[in-house]
Design a protein around this motif. Structure first.
Motif, PDB file in Angstrom:
ATOM      1  N   ALA A 149       0.795  -1.237   0.000  1.00  0.00           N
ATOM      2  CA  ALA A 149       0.000   0.000   0.000  1.00  0.00           C
ATOM      3  C   ALA A 149       0.824   1.283   0.000  1.00  0.00           C
ATOM      4  N   PRO A 150       1.822   1.440   0.874  1.00  0.00           N
ATOM      5  CA  PRO A 150       2.553   2.719   0.862  1.00  0.00           C
ATOM      6  C   PRO A 150       3.384   2.938  -0.393  1.00  0.00           C
ATOM      7  N   LEU A 151       3.660   1.877  -1.144  1.00  0.00           N
ATOM      8  CA  LEU A 151       4.464   1.999  -2.359  1.00  0.00           C
ATOM      9  C   LEU A 151       3.639   2.458  -3.555  1.00  0.00           C
ATOM     10  N   ILE A 152       2.317   2.286  -3.477  1.00  0.00           N
ATOM     11  CA  ILE A 152       1.460   2.584  -4.628  1.00  0.00           C
ATOM     12  C   ILE A 152       0.422   3.658  -4.314  1.00  0.00           C
ATOM     13  N   ASP A 153       0.459   4.199  -3.122  1.00  0.00           N
ATOM     14  CA  ASP A 153      -0.523   5.183  -2.682  1.00  0.00           C
ATOM     15  C   ASP A 153      -0.617   6.336  -3.678  1.00  0.00           C
TER      16      ASP A 153
END
Length: 493
Positions: A372-376
């Motif tokens: 999730a934090p890589l593609i937010d």
């Protein structure tokens, strides 16, 4: 006296209790022995890949290269069935980024005539010139089943609650026909095309939305081609603020040049269309700037009617027309009566088939929590998402991976090339090559594949290309007065 809950058991009672305890121990040992046998058998079972789109077939190519048994299950009647639904649309990433390296190696060894690396293929070209020959390759064709829709995935003999020995049990894949297939691992590349977001502004269907479904088309209808008669001379409401909405709006405007009675209304939740318009001439991506500039001109000249602060609340079909009512948070209503609706509201993954598996999904995006934090999308565009692989895609259910656009949940930052790196890493992990699985990398231009110049010879054929959220698509439109380039903002809008 019986011991009940409070007193010591008598010798007779202790003897009676010893029998079931021994049976439990024996049963547990038998279960462990069974799991050892099952574990040994898993190595002979195939890896099941769900979906024969670009990422699913890339997974098959990597599995074939590593000599792992596999089976690809495709719900459609051909490889790339979902892409065929938008065959008229042109990608804005050129061929050099649309072909998986392992797939390229297989095809080249089989005498494949590769397309020009800088050409921007349509969906139809992607299927005919790449996916069809890849699916027919001798290393893949015997392991591909068409018209095989997966309806559920579990573990043989295990529901989601049961734990002891779970990791040694094979996966159980159930098809729509009732057939069941055992697998050692599952790579779910089924995508999101069949699960578009609803019209309702709160994430729930608008009141009456299901009943009015016959008036609603989802992203990128073929306005200038096969769907022309549906829109010519009609009033169309386009809902959505992304690049797929912009694409449809420009196509409708072009249609209106030939069919003057064609009317266009554009509805967005935001208070202005500034985000869709982008930076204009100052935009780092020229086509995105040109797209916004042209769309803004159409709105300012009145050819497109823009409605801001539009929160779709109810849809009512009445004869040949459909009424859409917006109700904003303050309780203020707006109303539009149209002939057609284009819901350019994006897509979402459907994890229902894996409901008996143990998934660790991010509460916001619906991807894995590690991803999730890589593609937010609040922090990343499709060109800035870092390379990631098996480690970030792993769930608490060992051996199950959702890959491709489905792995991104609701994040519209997916890139095909990123999906290819995902499956390379996942297949390496399934092969036990953890060093290769952990070594993830992705080579993209400085601005990402979201931007790529069209060759001069293409300009007269393609015109201004734009994108679709999540799918990296573009549609051919009549030539604009600006130089034509491929837009990269569509992945992120």
């Amino acid at each position: 006296m019986s011991s009940g809950c409070c007193g010591p058991a008598t010798p007779a009672e202790q003897s009676a209790q010893a029998v079931p305890a021994a049976q439990v121990i024996a049963a547990e040992q038998a279960a462990r022995d069974e799991q050892v046998v099952l574990s040994l058998q898993l190595g002979h079972l195939p890896v099941v890949v769900i979906g024969a789109g670009p990422v699913g077939l890339a997974a098959a190519a990597h599995l074939a290269e590593r000599g792992l048994a596999f089976l690809v299950l495709e719900a459609g009647s051909r490889a790339g069935a979902s892409i065929s639904q938008w065959g008229h649309v042109r990608t804005f990433s050129p061929w050099k980024y649309d072909i998986d390296p392992a797939a390229r190696r297989l095809l080249n060894a089989h005498g494949w005539d590769a397309p020009g690396p800088e050409w921007l293929p349509t969906g139809a070209e992607l299927v005919e010139d790449y996916l069809t020959p890849l699916a027919a390759h001798p290393a893949i064709a015997p392991h591909l089943r068409l018209n095989a829709k997966v309806t559920g995935i579990s573990r043989l003999g295990y529901d989601r609650v049961r734990s002891l020995g779970r990791e040694h049990a094979p996966f159980l894949i159930r098809l729509e026909t009732g057939e069941e297939i055992a697998a050692r691992a599952v790579v779910d590349a089924s995508g999101t095309w069949r699960t578009p977001n609803v019209l309702g502004a709160s994430g729930l269907p608008a009141h009456g939305e299901a009943a009015a479904a016959g008036f609603v088309d989802h992203a990128l209808p073929d306005v200038l081609g096969s769907d022309r008669a549906t829109y010519a001379g009609k009033h169309t409401l386009v809902v959505g603020a992304g690049h797929s909405a912009a694409t449809t709006l420009l196509a409708l405007a072009a249609l209106a040049d030939d069919a003057p009675d064609t009317r266009i209304t554009w509805a967005i939740r935001a208070g202005s269309a500034a985000r869709t318009y982008g930076g204009g001439a100052a935009d780092a991506l020229p086509a995105r700037g040109a797209l916004g500039t042209r769309l803004r001109a159409l709105v300012e000249t009145g050819r497109i009617t823009l409605l801001t602060g539009f929160f779709t609340h109810a849809v009512t079909a009445d004869g040949e027309a459909v009424t859409v009512v917006s109700r904003d948070p303050s309780g203020t209503d707006q109303k539009v009566v149209a002939d057609r609706i284009v819901a350019a509201t994006g897509y979402r993954p459907d994890h229902a088939i894996a409901s008996e598996l143990r998934l660790d999904l991010d509460a916001i995006l619906g991807s894995t929590r590690a991803l999730a934090p890589l593609i937010d999308p609040n922090h990343h565009s499709c060109g800035t998402v870092p390379a990631h692989g098996a480690a970030e895609l792993a769930h608490p259910e060992p051996g199950y991976y959702a890959v491709g656009v489905k792995s991104y949940g609701r994040a519209p930052t997916f890139l095909m090339a990123t999906g290819y790196e995902q499956v390379r890493s996942v297949v390496a992990a399934l092969a036990g090559d953890w060093a290769a699985a952990r070594q993830v990398q992705l080579e993209l231009p400085e601005t990402g594949v979201c931007s790529s110049n069209l060759a001069e010879a293409q300009e007269t054929r393609v015109g201004l290309a734009t994108g679709i959220s999540g799918g990296l698509l573009a549609t051919p439109l009549p030539l604009a007065s600006v130089g034509a380039t491929a837009d990269g903002g569509g992945c992120c809008g």
